[in-house]
Design an enzyme around this catalytic site. Structure first.
Site, PDB file in Angstrom:
ATOM      1  N   LYS A  57     -71.901  31.120 -48.291  1.00 27.14           N
ATOM      2  CA  LYS A  57     -71.227  31.137 -47.121  1.00 27.14           C
ATOM      3  C   LYS A  57     -72.496  31.189 -45.890  1.00 27.14           C
ATOM      4  CE  LYS A  57     -67.075  33.378 -48.686  1.00 27.14           C
ATOM      5  NZ  LYS A  57     -66.307  34.618 -48.620  1.00 27.14           N
ATOM      6  N   ALA A  69     -70.729  37.922 -46.417  1.00 24.70           N
ATOM      7  CA  ALA A  69     -70.297  38.839 -47.682  1.00 24.70           C
ATOM      8  C   ALA A  69     -69.333  38.041 -48.367  1.00 24.70           C
ATOM      9  CB  ALA A  69     -69.841  40.014 -47.052  1.00 24.70           C
ATOM     10  N   ASP A  70     -69.128  38.495 -49.447  1.00 26.64           N
ATOM     11  CA  ASP A  70     -68.109  38.146 -50.416  1.00 26.64           C
ATOM     12  C   ASP A  70     -67.779  39.232 -51.302  1.00 26.64           C
ATOM     13  OD1 ASP A  70     -66.403  35.408 -51.120  1.00 26.64           O
ATOM     14  OD2 ASP A  70     -66.832  36.662 -52.866  1.00 26.64           O
ATOM     15  N   THR A  71     -66.411  39.495 -51.612  1.00 23.78           N
ATOM     16  CA  THR A  71     -65.822  40.400 -52.523  1.00 23.78           C
ATOM     17  C   THR A  71     -65.412  39.935 -53.616  1.00 23.78           C
ATOM     18  OG1 THR A  71     -65.825  42.031 -50.456  1.00 23.78           O
ATOM     19  CG2 THR A  71     -64.358  42.644 -52.603  1.00 23.78           C
TER      20      THR A  71
END
Length: 189
Positions: A57, A69-71
């Site tokens: 991203k 960010a990624d979760t």
């Protein structure tokens, strides 16, 4: 004409209204650019998956100061992404009911001088949920755009028994860490 520097702007490589709201609450000037990256499942362990997606991203968006960010929600080594439909959301909540799981949120911060890519983890305990409670939550639709199929900051707060670690990691952005990283690099809200 005076030598006044242009104000710094943080480019948020995300379409998440939660991440945007958290950064705006701190007073950061933002430029929001959803990266248009497809979050297809990759054959990686959950922490590595979060890191790979955050990096993908961040690299997809131009700017001097870029945050992505990624979760990923992990239950017994299995990654639970965003449910594809209400039925999968129901399945995820059944799996999480009465159990502990981990939430990994990876950060990608690119500055004019360096790059920081790291992952933060919190443990979440769900209380035992009845079928009726699961149906109520799934029916709200809230969990469809969230990793693991729930939002700890919304109606999903009724599902949680406890959080060990940074609550904002569960929400999708470890705010204190982001603030510290930006502050140390001279980017002040």
């Amino acid at each position: 004409m005076g030598g006044r520097e242009a104000p710094l702007v943080l480019t948020l490589a995300s379409g998440s209204p939660r991440r945007r709201a958290l950064l705006e609450a701190l007073g950061y000037p933002l430029r929001v650019v959803p990266p248009g990256v497809v979050e297809e499942p990759l054959a990686l362990p959950p922490q590595e998956l979060a890191l790979a997606l955050a990096r993908r991203k961040g690299e997809a968006v131009a700017g001097e100061w870029v945050l992505a960010a990624d979760t990923v929600v992990e239950l017994e080594g299995r990654s639970l992404g965003k449910p594809k439909d209400l039925e999968e959301n129901y399945t995820f909540l059944r799996w999480l009911s009465g159990r502990e799981h981990r939430v990994h949120t990876a950060l990608y911060l690119r500055t004019p001088k360096d790059l920081v890519v790291e992952v933060h983890t919190a443990k979440v305990r769900f209380r035992p949920l009845s079928e009726e409670e699961i149906a109520w939550y799934v029916g709200s639709g809230e969990g469809l755009d969230k990793a693991g199929g729930y939002g700890a900051q919304g109606l999903g707060m009724a599902l949680l028994e406890g959080v060990e670690g940074d609550f904002y990691t569960v929400v999708g952005l470890p705010v204190a860490r982001v603030f510290a990283l930006l502050w140390a690099r001279g980017f002040r809200p």
